[in-house]
Design a protein around this motif. Structure first.
Motif: not given
Length: 152
Positions: A6-9, A29-34, A36-37, A39-44
């Motif tokens: 999961d961390r790799k993704e 801190s985790i960058p904004a890009g990961p 967003l990814a 959140k998208r995976r949760r919506h799937l």
């Protein structure tokens, strides 16, 4: 192992160690890009994958009950409409019988035998053709027959 995958993704394929909450080390801190990814995976994932079997069963029973109520409502309306149609057919048959009875009554009362019988009951008698007087009026135009052409 799943946490590492999961961390790799989350971080574009690069494995990063989990941040520990030790004193003295700042939290990474985790960058904004990961984010967003993630959140998208949760919506799937559909909503019903996240609810439990008990909740899913209750929702299913409620939906089936609602559909049954709607079906019975439509069925009740159809039965009511069918009853109204049957009543209208009965009313139409009754009116047709009454109309036929009235036509028969009119035909009977227009018959010459009926007229003679009722005229005698009222004291009327047919005129004697020998005693009938005919008046002739000069300069009286005759009434044209229906089959002749009328001209002004």
């Amino acid at each position: 192992m799943d946490r590492l995958r999961d961390r790799k993704e989350l971080h574009g394929g690069q494995a990063q160690p989990a941040s520990s909450s030790t004193p003295g080390k700042p939290v990474q801190s985790i960058p904004a890009g990961p984010i967003l990814a993630a959140k998208r995976r949760r919506h799937l994932h559909p909503f019903f994958y996240r609810i439990g079997p008990g909740t899913l069963s209750v929702c299913s029973v409620l939906l089936i009950g609602l559909m049954a109520i709607l079906y019975l409502s439509q069925l009740g309306q159809a039965v009511n409409d069918n009853q109204q149609i049957q009543n209208l057919h009965q009313q139409q048959a009754t009116l047709q019988r009454e109309n036929q009875d009235l036509i028969n009554t009119i035909a009977q009362e227009e018959s010459p035998a009926y007229i003679i019988t009722h005229a005698k009951a009222m004291g009327l008698a047919p005129a004697d053709p020998k005693t009938i007087q005919i008046l002739v009026i000069k300069h009286l135009r005759t009434i044209p027959r229906d089959d002749q052409n009328l001209q002004p």
